[in-house]
Design an enzyme around this catalytic site. Sequence first.
Site, mmCIF file in Angstrom:
data_model
loop_
_atom_site.group_PDB
_atom_site.id
_atom_site.type_symbol
_atom_site.label_atom_id
_atom_site.label_comp_id
_atom_site.label_asym_id
_atom_site.label_seq_id
_atom_site.Cartn_x
_atom_site.Cartn_y
_atom_site.Cartn_z
ATOM 1 N N THR A 1 0.789 -1.142 0.024
ATOM 2 C CA THR A 1 -0.165 -0.006 -0.012
ATOM 3 C C THR A 1 0.856 1.140 0.044
ATOM 4 O OG1 THR A 1 -1.395 -1.156 1.581
ATOM 5 C CG2 THR A 1 -2.006 1.003 1.020
ATOM 6 N N THR A 2 1.759 1.226 1.073
ATOM 7 C CA THR A 2 2.601 2.414 0.972
ATOM 8 C C THR A 2 3.518 2.720 -0.134
ATOM 9 O OG1 THR A 2 2.829 1.482 3.191
ATOM 10 C CG2 THR A 2 4.520 3.663 2.753
ATOM 11 N N HIS B 1 -8.461 -0.037 2.539
ATOM 12 C CA HIS B 1 -8.420 -1.503 2.732
ATOM 13 C C HIS B 1 -9.679 -2.126 2.433
ATOM 14 C CE1 HIS B 1 -4.197 -1.138 3.413
ATOM 15 N NE2 HIS B 1 -4.415 -0.757 4.682
ATOM 16 N N ARG C 1 -0.154 -9.314 -3.142
ATOM 17 C CA ARG C 1 0.912 -9.774 -2.939
ATOM 18 C C ARG C 1 0.848 -11.238 -2.466
ATOM 19 N NH1 ARG C 1 5.145 -7.306 1.968
ATOM 20 N NH2 ARG C 1 6.788 -8.237 0.973
ATOM 21 N N ARG D 1 9.987 -2.354 6.234
ATOM 22 C CA ARG D 1 10.834 -3.331 7.162
ATOM 23 C C ARG D 1 11.893 -3.734 6.299
ATOM 24 N NH1 ARG D 1 10.729 -8.778 7.915
ATOM 25 N NH2 ARG D 1 9.247 -8.997 6.368
ATOM 26 N N LYS D 2 11.697 -4.569 5.389
ATOM 27 C CA LYS D 2 12.628 -5.150 4.508
ATOM 28 C C LYS D 2 12.251 -5.128 2.806
ATOM 29 C CE LYS D 2 14.604 -9.292 6.465
ATOM 30 N NZ LYS D 2 14.638 -10.842 6.320
HETATM 31 P P1 A3P Z 1 7.730 -6.311 4.556
HETATM 32 O O1 A3P Z 1 7.194 -6.159 5.890
HETATM 33 O O2 A3P Z 1 7.781 -7.615 3.837
HETATM 34 O O3 A3P Z 1 9.070 -5.641 4.330
HETATM 35 P P2 A3P Z 1 2.096 -1.889 3.440
HETATM 36 O O4 A3P Z 1 2.455 -0.649 2.744
HETATM 37 O O5 A3P Z 1 0.515 -2.501 2.560
HETATM 38 O O6 A3P Z 1 1.537 -1.692 4.933
HETATM 39 O O7 A3P Z 1 3.037 -3.188 3.303
HETATM 40 C C1 A3P Z 1 4.228 -2.931 3.854
HETATM 41 C C2 A3P Z 1 5.291 -3.713 3.123
HETATM 42 O O8 A3P Z 1 5.820 -3.040 1.912
HETATM 43 C C3 A3P Z 1 6.398 -3.922 3.972
HETATM 44 O O9 A3P Z 1 7.042 -5.261 3.562
HETATM 45 C C4 A3P Z 1 7.324 -3.001 3.534
HETATM 46 O O10 A3P Z 1 8.637 -3.292 3.879
HETATM 47 C C5 A3P Z 1 7.035 -2.893 2.144
HETATM 48 N N1 A3P Z 1 7.537 -1.515 1.411
HETATM 49 C C6 A3P Z 1 7.221 -0.376 1.985
HETATM 50 N N2 A3P Z 1 7.615 0.454 0.849
HETATM 51 C C7 A3P Z 1 8.309 -0.040 0.068
HETATM 52 C C8 A3P Z 1 8.847 0.076 -1.111
HETATM 53 N N3 A3P Z 1 8.942 1.446 -1.384
HETATM 54 N N4 A3P Z 1 9.498 -0.610 -1.906
HETATM 55 C C9 A3P Z 1 9.225 -2.082 -1.659
HETATM 56 N N5 A3P Z 1 8.675 -2.697 -0.744
HETATM 57 C C10 A3P Z 1 8.197 -1.533 0.178
#
Ligand code: A3P
Length: 339
Positions: free
Chosen positions: A99-100, A158, A180, A303-304
Amino acid sequence: MMYSFPTAFYSPVATVTKDEEKARKEKMSILIERYKDKVSTLSTTPDNQLCKYEDFWYFHGFWYHSKADFTVEAVMAVQDDFQALPTDIFLASHPKTGTTWLKALAFAIVNRSKFKTGIASCQTHPLLTISPHDCVPFIETESFLNNPSYANGLLATHIPYTSLPKSIITSDCRIVYICRNPKDVLISLWHFLNKVRDDSSPIKLVDLFEIFSKGISPCGSIWDHVVGYYKASLERPDKVLFLKYEDLKKDPKNVVKKLAEFIGNPFTEEEESDGSVEKIIELCGFETLHKVNKVSSDQVYFRKGVVGDSGSYLTTEMIETMDKITKEKFDGLSISFEA
Ligand code: A3P
Protein backbone atom coordinates in the site's frame (compact mmCIF):
# COMPACT_ATOMS: atom_id res chain seq x y z
CA MET A 1 0.67 10.95 10.46
CA MET A 2 -2.97 10.17 10.55
CA TYR A 3 -3.53 7.23 12.83
CA SER A 4 -4.42 6.86 16.44
CA PHE A 5 -6.07 4.42 18.84
CA PRO A 6 -2.93 2.56 19.82
CA THR A 7 -4.85 0.04 21.88
CA ALA A 8 -6.02 -1.71 18.73
CA PHE A 9 -4.62 -4.93 17.38
CA TYR A 10 -4.12 -3.23 14.03
CA SER A 11 -3.33 0.33 14.84
CA PRO A 12 -0.24 2.13 13.66
CA VAL A 13 1.70 4.23 16.12
CA ALA A 14 0.66 7.84 16.17
CA THR A 15 2.58 11.09 16.02
CA VAL A 16 -0.50 13.24 16.17
CA THR A 17 -0.72 15.98 18.76
CA LYS A 18 -2.66 15.46 21.96
CA ASP A 19 -5.48 17.71 20.73
CA GLU A 20 -5.75 15.86 17.44
CA GLU A 21 -5.71 12.57 19.29
CA LYS A 22 -8.49 13.79 21.55
CA ALA A 23 -10.58 15.01 18.62
CA ARG A 24 -10.14 11.71 16.83
CA LYS A 25 -11.15 9.74 19.88
CA GLU A 26 -14.24 11.88 20.28
CA LYS A 27 -15.21 11.36 16.65
CA MET A 28 -14.57 7.65 16.94
CA SER A 29 -16.78 7.51 20.04
CA ILE A 30 -19.56 9.07 17.98
CA LEU A 31 -19.17 6.32 15.39
CA ILE A 32 -19.07 3.60 18.00
CA GLU A 33 -22.30 4.97 19.45
CA ARG A 34 -23.86 5.43 16.02
CA TYR A 35 -23.24 1.82 15.01
CA LYS A 36 -23.44 0.03 18.34
CA ASP A 37 -26.79 -1.63 17.61
CA LYS A 38 -25.72 -2.72 14.15
CA VAL A 39 -22.38 -4.05 15.42
CA SER A 40 -24.10 -5.93 18.24
CA THR A 41 -25.92 -8.07 15.67
CA LEU A 42 -22.70 -9.23 13.96
CA SER A 43 -20.90 -12.51 14.59
CA THR A 44 -17.64 -12.23 16.47
CA THR A 45 -14.70 -14.57 16.70
CA PRO A 46 -15.17 -17.13 19.45
CA ASP A 47 -13.28 -16.45 22.62
CA ASN A 48 -10.78 -19.24 22.16
CA GLN A 49 -7.14 -19.92 21.38
CA LEU A 50 -7.44 -18.59 17.86
CA CYS A 51 -8.18 -15.03 18.67
CA LYS A 52 -6.70 -14.63 22.09
CA TYR A 53 -5.10 -11.31 21.15
CA GLU A 54 -8.17 -9.45 19.95
CA ASP A 55 -11.74 -10.01 18.77
CA PHE A 56 -12.95 -9.63 15.22
CA TRP A 57 -16.41 -8.85 13.83
CA TYR A 58 -17.78 -10.42 10.64
CA PHE A 59 -19.36 -7.95 8.25
CA HIS A 60 -20.36 -8.61 4.63
CA GLY A 61 -18.04 -11.60 4.35
CA PHE A 62 -14.90 -10.08 5.92
CA TRP A 63 -13.46 -9.79 9.43
CA TYR A 64 -12.70 -6.46 11.10
CA HIS A 65 -11.79 -5.04 14.45
CA SER A 66 -14.10 -2.78 16.34
CA LYS A 67 -13.61 0.50 18.20
CA ALA A 68 -10.35 1.58 16.51
CA ASP A 69 -9.07 2.53 13.05
CA PHE A 70 -9.82 0.34 10.03
CA THR A 71 -12.73 -1.16 11.89
CA VAL A 72 -16.19 -2.37 11.19
CA GLU A 73 -17.60 0.99 12.32
CA ALA A 74 -15.31 2.79 9.85
CA VAL A 75 -16.50 0.60 6.98
CA MET A 76 -20.13 1.22 7.94
CA ALA A 77 -19.52 4.98 8.12
CA VAL A 78 -17.76 5.04 4.76
CA GLN A 79 -20.60 3.03 3.22
CA ASP A 80 -23.17 5.43 4.62
CA ASP A 81 -21.39 8.74 4.15
CA PHE A 82 -18.70 8.59 1.51
CA GLN A 83 -19.45 10.17 -1.84
CA ALA A 84 -16.89 9.54 -4.54
CA LEU A 85 -16.25 11.92 -7.39
CA PRO A 86 -15.86 10.47 -10.90
CA THR A 87 -12.34 11.90 -10.98
CA ASP A 88 -11.22 10.10 -7.81
CA ILE A 89 -8.58 7.41 -8.07
CA PHE A 90 -8.62 4.73 -5.40
CA LEU A 91 -5.53 2.82 -4.36
CA ALA A 92 -6.93 -0.36 -2.89
CA SER A 93 -5.14 -3.14 -1.06
CA HIS A 94 -5.23 -5.65 1.73
CA PRO A 95 -2.92 -4.49 4.56
CA LYS A 96 0.78 -5.33 4.06
CA THR A 97 0.65 -5.87 0.33
CA GLY A 98 2.53 -2.74 -0.76
CA THR A 99 0.00 0.00 0.00
CA THR A 100 2.68 2.48 1.08
CA TRP A 101 4.73 1.90 -2.05
CA LEU A 102 1.71 2.26 -4.33
CA LYS A 103 0.71 5.48 -2.57
CA ALA A 104 4.19 6.91 -3.10
CA LEU A 105 4.32 5.94 -6.77
CA ALA A 106 0.85 7.24 -7.60
CA PHE A 107 1.50 10.48 -5.71
CA ALA A 108 4.84 11.03 -7.46
CA ILE A 109 3.31 10.28 -10.87
CA VAL A 110 0.31 12.56 -10.45
CA ASN A 111 2.38 15.43 -9.03
CA ARG A 112 5.44 15.17 -11.22
CA SER A 113 4.92 18.50 -12.95
CA LYS A 114 4.58 20.23 -9.57
CA PHE A 115 7.44 18.49 -7.78
CA LYS A 116 10.60 17.45 -9.56
CA THR A 117 11.38 13.84 -8.79
CA GLY A 118 15.15 13.62 -9.22
CA ILE A 119 16.49 13.07 -5.71
CA ALA A 120 19.77 14.79 -6.46
CA SER A 121 18.16 17.80 -8.11
CA CYS A 122 15.23 18.36 -5.79
CA GLN A 123 15.21 17.88 -2.06
CA THR A 124 11.83 19.54 -1.65
CA HIS A 125 9.62 16.74 -2.89
CA PRO A 126 7.00 15.93 -0.20
CA LEU A 127 8.03 12.26 -0.30
CA LEU A 128 11.50 13.31 0.86
CA THR A 129 10.08 14.74 4.06
CA ILE A 130 6.74 13.12 4.83
CA SER A 131 5.29 9.64 4.66
CA PRO A 132 3.30 8.41 1.65
CA HIS A 133 0.43 7.92 4.12
CA ASP A 134 0.38 11.66 4.70
CA CYS A 135 0.23 12.25 0.96
CA VAL A 136 -2.66 9.92 0.16
CA PRO A 137 -5.35 9.50 2.83
CA PHE A 138 -7.35 6.36 3.61
CA ILE A 139 -11.09 6.95 3.30
CA GLU A 140 -11.67 4.71 6.34
CA THR A 141 -9.76 7.00 8.64
CA GLU A 142 -9.67 10.39 7.04
CA SER A 143 -12.91 10.92 5.19
CA PHE A 144 -15.12 10.86 8.21
CA LEU A 145 -12.60 11.97 10.79
CA ASN A 146 -10.73 14.91 9.37
CA ASN A 147 -12.49 15.80 6.15
CA PRO A 148 -9.21 16.23 4.27
CA SER A 149 -8.59 18.07 1.06
CA TYR A 150 -7.85 15.11 -1.11
CA ALA A 151 -4.46 14.68 -2.66
CA ASN A 152 -5.34 15.42 -6.28
CA GLY A 153 -8.16 12.91 -6.17
CA LEU A 154 -5.90 10.13 -4.88
CA LEU A 155 -7.45 8.14 -2.07
CA ALA A 156 -6.67 4.80 -0.50
CA THR A 157 -8.71 2.03 1.03
CA HIS A 158 -8.34 -1.42 2.55
CA ILE A 159 -12.08 -2.11 2.12
CA PRO A 160 -12.87 -5.26 0.09
CA TYR A 161 -14.34 -4.62 -3.38
CA THR A 162 -17.80 -5.94 -2.54
CA SER A 163 -18.01 -3.66 0.51
CA LEU A 164 -16.91 -0.44 -1.19
CA PRO A 165 -19.34 2.45 -0.90
CA LYS A 166 -21.72 2.33 -3.88
CA SER A 167 -20.66 5.71 -5.22
CA ILE A 168 -17.15 4.42 -5.95
CA ILE A 169 -18.61 1.94 -8.40
CA THR A 170 -21.49 4.01 -9.76
CA SER A 171 -19.47 7.18 -10.28
CA ASP A 172 -17.04 5.25 -12.48
CA CYS A 173 -13.92 6.04 -10.47
CA ARG A 174 -10.71 4.26 -11.31
CA ILE A 175 -9.30 1.76 -8.84
CA VAL A 176 -5.74 0.47 -8.68
CA TYR A 177 -5.38 -2.69 -6.63
CA ILE A 178 -2.11 -4.16 -5.42
CA CYS A 179 -1.82 -7.77 -4.27
CA ARG A 180 1.08 -9.77 -2.86
CA ASN A 181 1.95 -13.37 -2.08
CA PRO A 182 -0.19 -14.21 1.01
CA LYS A 183 2.80 -15.90 2.72
CA ASP A 184 4.84 -12.68 2.58
CA VAL A 185 1.77 -10.72 3.67
CA LEU A 186 1.46 -12.92 6.75
CA ILE A 187 5.10 -12.39 7.72
CA SER A 188 4.92 -8.67 7.03
CA LEU A 189 1.75 -8.41 9.15
CA TRP A 190 3.30 -10.40 11.98
CA HIS A 191 6.32 -8.09 12.21
CA PHE A 192 4.12 -5.03 11.86
CA LEU A 193 1.67 -6.02 14.56
CA ASN A 194 4.41 -6.81 17.00
CA LYS A 195 5.92 -3.36 16.40
CA VAL A 196 2.72 -1.36 16.78
CA ARG A 197 0.92 -3.22 19.53
CA ASP A 198 1.19 -1.57 22.88
CA ASP A 199 0.48 -4.89 24.52
CA SER A 200 3.74 -6.23 25.92
CA SER A 201 3.17 -9.86 24.94
CA PRO A 202 4.26 -10.42 21.35
CA ILE A 203 1.96 -12.30 19.01
CA LYS A 204 3.34 -15.75 18.21
CA LEU A 205 3.68 -16.51 14.51
CA VAL A 206 1.96 -19.84 14.94
CA ASP A 207 -1.09 -18.10 16.45
CA LEU A 208 -1.26 -15.49 13.71
CA PHE A 209 -0.84 -18.22 11.08
CA GLU A 210 -3.81 -20.11 12.57
CA ILE A 211 -6.21 -17.19 12.22
CA PHE A 212 -4.73 -15.69 9.05
CA SER A 213 -5.03 -18.96 7.17
CA LYS A 214 -8.70 -19.09 8.19
CA GLY A 215 -9.27 -15.65 6.73
CA ILE A 216 -9.39 -13.94 10.12
CA SER A 217 -7.24 -10.89 9.67
CA PRO A 218 -7.75 -7.11 9.72
CA CYS A 219 -9.93 -6.42 6.64
CA GLY A 220 -10.60 -10.12 6.22
CA SER A 221 -9.26 -12.97 4.15
CA ILE A 222 -6.38 -11.92 1.92
CA TRP A 223 -7.54 -14.50 -0.63
CA ASP A 224 -11.14 -13.28 -0.82
CA HIS A 225 -9.93 -9.68 -0.85
CA VAL A 226 -7.68 -10.37 -3.86
CA VAL A 227 -10.32 -12.40 -5.71
CA GLY A 228 -12.91 -9.60 -5.34
CA TYR A 229 -10.67 -7.01 -6.98
CA TYR A 230 -9.25 -9.46 -9.51
CA LYS A 231 -12.72 -10.36 -10.80
CA ALA A 232 -13.63 -6.67 -10.92
CA SER A 233 -10.50 -6.01 -13.00
CA LEU A 234 -11.67 -8.63 -15.50
CA GLU A 235 -15.21 -7.26 -15.61
CA ARG A 236 -14.21 -3.59 -15.74
CA PRO A 237 -10.64 -3.46 -17.05
CA ASP A 238 -10.89 0.23 -17.89
CA LYS A 239 -11.84 1.01 -14.28
CA VAL A 240 -9.90 -1.50 -12.19
CA LEU A 241 -6.18 -2.12 -12.62
CA PHE A 242 -4.79 -5.19 -10.87
CA LEU A 243 -1.11 -5.04 -9.90
CA LYS A 244 1.23 -7.42 -8.12
CA TYR A 245 3.91 -6.36 -5.62
CA GLU A 246 6.18 -9.01 -7.09
CA ASP A 247 5.83 -7.55 -10.63
CA LEU A 248 6.68 -4.10 -9.28
CA LYS A 249 9.85 -5.52 -7.73
CA LYS A 250 10.79 -7.43 -10.87
CA ASP A 251 9.94 -4.93 -13.58
CA PRO A 252 9.27 -1.55 -11.97
CA LYS A 253 9.63 0.44 -15.18
CA ASN A 254 6.86 -1.34 -17.05
CA VAL A 255 4.52 -1.44 -14.08
CA VAL A 256 5.04 2.25 -13.29
CA LYS A 257 4.36 3.15 -16.94
CA LYS A 258 1.19 1.06 -16.88
CA LEU A 259 0.11 2.70 -13.62
CA ALA A 260 0.75 6.21 -14.99
CA GLU A 261 -1.26 5.46 -18.11
CA PHE A 262 -4.15 3.99 -16.15
CA ILE A 263 -4.43 6.93 -13.79
CA GLY A 264 -4.45 9.34 -16.71
CA ASN A 265 -0.89 10.66 -16.46
CA PRO A 266 1.06 8.70 -19.10
CA PHE A 267 4.73 9.46 -19.54
CA THR A 268 5.56 11.31 -22.73
CA GLU A 269 8.22 9.98 -25.08
CA GLU A 270 10.47 12.77 -23.90
CA GLU A 271 9.96 11.77 -20.26
CA GLU A 272 10.66 8.16 -21.10
CA SER A 273 13.94 9.09 -22.71
CA ASP A 274 15.02 11.66 -20.11
CA GLY A 275 14.86 9.15 -17.24
CA SER A 276 11.68 10.48 -15.58
CA VAL A 277 10.33 6.98 -14.97
CA GLU A 278 13.58 5.85 -13.34
CA LYS A 279 13.62 8.98 -11.16
CA ILE A 280 10.16 8.19 -9.82
CA ILE A 281 11.17 4.59 -9.17
CA GLU A 282 14.23 5.77 -7.24
CA LEU A 283 12.28 8.38 -5.27
CA CYS A 284 9.69 5.79 -4.24
CA GLY A 285 12.15 2.96 -3.79
CA PHE A 286 12.47 1.16 -0.48
CA GLU A 287 15.94 2.57 0.22
CA THR A 288 14.84 6.19 -0.21
CA LEU A 289 11.57 5.99 1.69
CA HIS A 290 13.04 3.87 4.45
CA LYS A 291 15.72 6.50 5.01
CA VAL A 292 13.25 9.42 4.91
CA ASN A 293 10.91 7.79 7.41
CA LYS A 294 13.59 6.38 9.68
CA VAL A 295 12.93 8.74 12.54
CA SER A 296 9.17 8.94 12.08
CA SER A 297 6.54 6.64 13.50
CA ASP A 298 5.84 5.63 9.91
CA GLN A 299 9.08 3.67 9.91
CA VAL A 300 6.86 0.67 10.72
CA TYR A 301 5.79 0.65 7.07
CA PHE A 302 9.32 -0.03 5.86
CA ARG A 303 10.78 -3.29 7.07
CA LYS A 304 12.65 -5.22 4.34
CA GLY A 305 10.65 -4.85 1.16
CA VAL A 306 11.73 -8.12 -0.41
CA VAL A 307 9.98 -10.99 -2.14
CA GLY A 308 9.99 -14.44 -0.53
CA ASP A 309 10.95 -13.37 2.99
CA SER A 310 8.31 -15.73 4.39
CA GLY A 311 10.57 -18.66 3.50
CA SER A 312 12.84 -17.70 6.40
CA TYR A 313 10.04 -17.86 8.96
CA LEU A 314 7.35 -20.36 7.96
CA THR A 315 7.68 -24.08 8.61
CA THR A 316 7.32 -26.52 5.72
CA GLU A 317 3.87 -27.41 6.99
CA MET A 318 2.79 -23.79 7.15
CA ILE A 319 4.06 -23.22 3.61
CA GLU A 320 2.18 -26.27 2.35
CA THR A 321 -1.03 -25.12 4.01
CA MET A 322 -0.76 -21.59 2.65
CA ASP A 323 0.12 -22.81 -0.86
CA LYS A 324 -2.84 -25.18 -0.82
CA ILE A 325 -5.24 -22.39 0.17
CA THR A 326 -3.79 -20.08 -2.48
CA LYS A 327 -4.15 -22.78 -5.13
CA GLU A 328 -7.75 -23.50 -4.18
CA LYS A 329 -8.86 -19.90 -3.78
CA PHE A 330 -7.21 -18.72 -7.00
CA ASP A 331 -8.25 -21.79 -8.99
CA GLY A 332 -9.14 -20.80 -12.55
CA LEU A 333 -7.79 -17.28 -12.11
CA SER A 334 -4.50 -16.07 -13.55
CA ILE A 335 -3.01 -15.10 -10.21
CA SER A 336 0.22 -16.87 -9.35
CA PHE A 337 3.34 -16.32 -7.28
CA GLU A 338 6.76 -17.76 -7.91
CA ALA A 339 7.87 -18.49 -4.37
P1 A3P B 1 7.85 -6.27 4.50
O1 A3P B 1 7.29 -6.29 5.88
O2 A3P B 1 7.81 -7.62 3.86
O3 A3P B 1 9.19 -5.66 4.42
P2 A3P B 1 1.87 -1.90 3.36
O4 A3P B 1 2.41 -0.66 2.80
O5 A3P B 1 0.69 -2.43 2.59
O6 A3P B 1 1.61 -1.79 4.81
O7 A3P B 1 2.97 -3.03 3.16
C1 A3P B 1 4.18 -2.96 3.86
C2 A3P B 1 5.18 -3.83 3.16
O8 A3P B 1 5.64 -3.16 1.98
C3 A3P B 1 6.40 -4.08 4.01
O9 A3P B 1 6.88 -5.35 3.59
C4 A3P B 1 7.32 -2.96 3.56
O10 A3P B 1 8.68 -3.17 3.86
C5 A3P B 1 7.05 -2.96 2.08
N1 A3P B 1 7.39 -1.68 1.45
C6 A3P B 1 7.14 -0.44 1.90
N2 A3P B 1 7.61 0.47 1.06
C7 A3P B 1 8.20 -0.20 0.05
C8 A3P B 1 8.90 0.20 -1.13
N3 A3P B 1 9.08 1.48 -1.41
N4 A3P B 1 9.37 -0.74 -1.94
C9 A3P B 1 9.19 -2.06 -1.66
N5 A3P B 1 8.54 -2.51 -0.56
C10 A3P B 1 8.04 -1.57 0.29
